[in-house]
Design an enzyme around this catalytic site. Structure first.
Site, short mmCIF file in Angstrom:
data_model
loop_
_atom_site.label_atom_id
_atom_site.label_comp_id
_atom_site.label_asym_id
_atom_site.label_seq_id
_atom_site.Cartn_x
_atom_site.Cartn_y
_atom_site.Cartn_z
N THR A 14 0.84 -0.71 0.02
CA THR A 14 -0.29 -0.17 -0.20
C THR A 14 0.76 1.00 -0.21
O THR A 14 1.63 0.89 0.10
CB THR A 14 -1.10 -0.36 1.66
N ASP A 15 0.08 2.15 -0.51
CA ASP A 15 0.71 3.34 -0.43
C ASP A 15 0.74 4.45 1.21
O ASP A 15 1.19 5.07 0.80
CB ASP A 15 -0.34 4.73 -1.21
N GLU A 16 0.61 3.58 1.78
CA GLU A 16 0.66 4.48 3.04
C GLU A 16 1.57 3.83 4.09
O GLU A 16 2.49 4.64 5.00
CB GLU A 16 -0.95 3.63 3.98
N TYR A 72 -2.25 -0.35 10.79
CA TYR A 72 -2.00 -1.45 9.30
C TYR A 72 -1.22 -0.83 8.57
O TYR A 72 -0.20 -1.63 8.11
CB TYR A 72 -3.36 -0.66 8.84
N LYS A 84 2.20 -3.03 7.38
CA LYS A 84 2.33 -3.61 6.08
C LYS A 84 3.77 -3.45 5.86
O LYS A 84 4.67 -3.86 5.07
CB LYS A 84 1.45 -2.56 5.10
P1 NAD Z 1 -9.70 -7.01 2.39
O1 NAD Z 1 -9.81 -6.28 3.39
O2 NAD Z 1 -10.99 -6.98 1.42
O3 NAD Z 1 -9.31 -8.69 2.20
C1 NAD Z 1 -8.69 -8.99 2.66
C2 NAD Z 1 -8.83 -10.78 2.43
O4 NAD Z 1 -7.78 -11.45 2.92
C3 NAD Z 1 -10.20 -11.28 3.36
O5 NAD Z 1 -10.99 -13.19 1.55
C4 NAD Z 1 -9.32 -12.14 4.31
O6 NAD Z 1 -10.79 -13.33 4.38
C5 NAD Z 1 -8.34 -12.07 3.67
N1 NAD Z 1 -7.46 -12.85 5.39
C6 NAD Z 1 -7.21 -11.75 6.03
N2 NAD Z 1 -6.23 -12.44 6.47
C7 NAD Z 1 -5.80 -13.80 6.57
C8 NAD Z 1 -4.99 -14.76 6.80
N3 NAD Z 1 -4.57 -15.19 8.09
N4 NAD Z 1 -4.80 -15.82 6.18
C9 NAD Z 1 -5.29 -16.33 4.81
N5 NAD Z 1 -6.76 -14.90 4.42
C10 NAD Z 1 -6.17 -13.79 5.06
O7 NAD Z 1 -8.75 -6.83 1.38
P2 NAD Z 1 -8.47 -6.16 0.14
O8 NAD Z 1 -8.62 -4.43 0.13
O9 NAD Z 1 -8.99 -6.82 -1.12
O10 NAD Z 1 -7.14 -5.75 -0.29
C11 NAD Z 1 -5.98 -6.53 -0.70
C12 NAD Z 1 -4.68 -6.40 -0.22
O11 NAD Z 1 -4.27 -5.30 -1.12
C13 NAD Z 1 -4.31 -6.15 1.41
O12 NAD Z 1 -2.85 -6.61 1.23
C14 NAD Z 1 -3.64 -4.57 1.27
O13 NAD Z 1 -3.17 -4.35 2.04
C15 NAD Z 1 -3.42 -4.53 -0.31
N6 NAD Z 1 -4.05 -3.06 -0.74
C16 NAD Z 1 -5.23 -3.07 -0.45
C17 NAD Z 1 -5.97 -1.65 -1.05
C18 NAD Z 1 -7.45 -0.84 -1.37
O14 NAD Z 1 -7.66 0.42 -1.76
N7 NAD Z 1 -8.05 -2.33 -0.75
C19 NAD Z 1 -4.81 -0.54 -1.68
C20 NAD Z 1 -3.64 -0.73 -1.81
C21 NAD Z 1 -3.06 -2.27 -0.87
O1 DAU Z 2 -4.26 3.33 0.53
C1 DAU Z 2 -4.19 2.34 0.01
C2 DAU Z 2 -5.47 1.49 1.19
O2 DAU Z 2 -6.58 2.44 0.92
C3 DAU Z 2 -5.35 0.67 1.62
O3 DAU Z 2 -4.36 0.14 2.19
C4 DAU Z 2 -6.39 0.31 3.03
O4 DAU Z 2 -6.25 -1.53 2.65
C5 DAU Z 2 -7.69 0.63 2.37
O5 DAU Z 2 -8.91 0.37 3.15
C6 DAU Z 2 -7.78 2.45 2.41
O6 DAU Z 2 -7.06 3.35 3.51
P1 DAU Z 2 -7.85 4.31 4.08
O7 DAU Z 2 -7.58 4.86 4.80
O8 DAU Z 2 -7.21 5.40 2.67
O9 DAU Z 2 -9.44 4.06 3.15
P2 DAU Z 2 -11.09 4.18 4.06
O10 DAU Z 2 -11.55 4.10 2.94
O11 DAU Z 2 -10.93 3.35 5.54
O12 DAU Z 2 -10.63 5.73 4.13
C7 DAU Z 2 -10.70 6.71 3.52
C8 DAU Z 2 -10.45 8.06 3.07
O13 DAU Z 2 -12.27 8.58 4.12
C9 DAU Z 2 -9.56 8.59 4.93
O14 DAU Z 2 -9.44 9.67 4.54
C10 DAU Z 2 -11.00 8.30 5.91
C11 DAU Z 2 -11.92 9.32 5.07
N1 DAU Z 2 -13.35 8.32 5.77
C12 DAU Z 2 -13.44 6.68 6.16
C13 DAU Z 2 -14.33 6.21 6.41
C14 DAU Z 2 -14.82 5.02 6.89
C15 DAU Z 2 -14.75 9.28 6.47
O15 DAU Z 2 -14.36 10.23 6.72
N2 DAU Z 2 -15.53 8.74 6.88
C16 DAU Z 2 -15.56 6.92 7.09
O16 DAU Z 2 -16.64 6.60 7.73
#
Ligand code: NAD
Ligand code: DAU
Length: 358
Positions: free
Chosen positions: A136-138, A162, A166
């Protein structure tokens, strides 16, 4: 590696994993999908693959070394694409334990089991094996409004449990490449949105709250900025890095699409005003500013020029992707009903009740 290869995917029943698995299978590939099916993992997402010889879903934990070892030996995958993680920042603030266990210890277990398997391979499989870690970018921390976007050489500065978990995993992957020569690749991506995203994250949460006529809880002043990428573009980027990435390297992936949270929520409201008008009034009447997320990163933005040199760039305009995402949630009401379980409602109460009543 060809699109037809068998690969091991972790977390393939989650949001991005589901999209990746469906696309990989559609392109003729075969997947063994290891997923613990936590609250965020939903096998129903993959129901269209039931009975397909191209997809095997294994319910299990990435931190289970014996199981991971067995999967490597039985299926002899040509690559592992590692999505599995605990991913929600707010949950990591409330209960960080599972983030350390899955994101750090789980990644360690995968690296060790992959190393053992890879060490046992002969050529040409040994040279073509890949361990792709999805991150992730985080990990880079937070930008000020005028800072240039994050580059791959940026020092890590994770701010949430989180992000720290990562970042730790990214460091482990780096070390397994440098110390053992494990053929690793890491991708660091910005915020994804699109079909199958669990409705605890900003975009689906706001769509569903607006439809229900409940408050749209914006943390702080709503001026936090994220760089949004449609999920299918992220999947294409991962395939690009898997096919062409240089071993041991990391690749930033972004949508070149920075928006404030308030802008996004207003856009969702306008789309819903058009597609599902509410007789009570415009959806933006529901916007509610609530106490901020502790340690809330102000801005993320990605410099994706390195992966562009491999031939990838985002293809979905944010306005188009957001509209099609809203349409997807409108057209999948039964899916939405089923994922909003009692545990989901408990989380919503835990995270929002006190914030909204203040
Ligand atoms: P998500 O939370 O939707 O899904 C996570 C999945 O991992 C689920 O299916 C869960 O059951 C599985 N899981 C959790 N713990 C586990 C374990 N111990 N063993 C096996 N499976 C397990 O996540 P996502 O949003 O699809 O993100 C997927 C990946 O991409 C993550 O590594 C996240 O850090 C990364 N990522 C997400 C975003 C985003 O915006 N969602 C952006 C950048 C990177
Ligand atoms: O940047 C990549 C990341 O993006 C991934 O690595 C994470 O897994 C993914 O969850 C996401 O993280 P964020 O914290 O950016 O996403 P989230 O959707 O939780 O929040 C997006 C923005 O919106 C953040 O600035 C917080 C804000 N927010 C979020 C929620 C859930 C609100 O203002 N209100 C809310 O209820």
């Amino acid at each position: 590696m060809t699109a037809r290869s068998c690969i091991l995917v972790t977390g393939g029943a989650g949001f991005i994993g589901t999209n990746f698995v469906l696309q990989w299978v559609e392109r003729g590939g075969t997947i063994v999908n290891l997923d613990l099916e936590t609250y965020a993992g939903n096998p129903e997402n993959l129901v269209s693959l039931t009975g397909s010889p191209q997809h095997t879903l294994v319910h299990g934990d990435i931190a289970d070394a014996a199981l991971v070892s067995l999967l490597f030996r039985e299926h002899r995958p040509q690559a592992i694409v590692h999505f599995a993680a605990e991913t929600h920042v707010d949950r990591s603030i409330a209960e960080p334990d599972t983030f350390i266990r899955t994101n750090v210890c789980g990644t360690f277990t995968l690296l060790e089991q992959a190393r053992q398997y890879w060490s046992s391979l002969r050529e040409p499989e040994r040279s073509t094996f890949r361990f792709l870690h999805v991150s992730t970018d985080e990990v880079y921390g937070s930008l000020s409004p005028d800072d240039p976007p994050f580059v791959e050489e940026q020092a890590f500065a994770p701010n949430s449990p989180y992000a720290a978990s990562k970042a730790a995993a990214d460091h482990l992957v780096r070390a397994w490449f440098h110390t053992y020569g494990l053929p690793t690749l890491t991708t660091n991506c910005s915020n994804n949105y699109g079909p199958f995203q669990f409705p605890e994250k900003l975009i689906p949460l706001m769509i569903l709250n607006a439809l229900a006529g409940t408050p749209l809880p914006i943390y702080g002043d709503g001026g936090n900025v994220r760089d949004w990428l449609f999920v299918s573009d992220h999947c294409a980027a991962i395939r690009t890095v898997l096919a062409k990435g240089q071993l041991g390297e990391t690749y930033n992936i972004g949508g070149n699409s920075e928006r404030t949270n308030l802008e996004i929520v207003r856009m969702i409201c306008l789309i819903l005003d058009e597609l599902r008008p509410d007789p009570v009034g415009a959806h933006d009447r529901l916007i509610t500013f609530v106490p901020d997320r502790p340690g809330h990163d102000r801005r993320y933005a990605m410099d994706a020029r390195k992966i562009a040199r491999l031939g990838w760039q985002p293809s979905v305009r944010f306005e188009d992707g957001l509209r099609s995402t809203v349409e997807w949630y409108l057209n999948h009401a039964p899916w939405v009903d089923r994922v909003r379980t009692g545990a989901y409602r408990d989380w919503i109460r835990q995270n929002y009740d006190e914030r909204i009543s203040r």
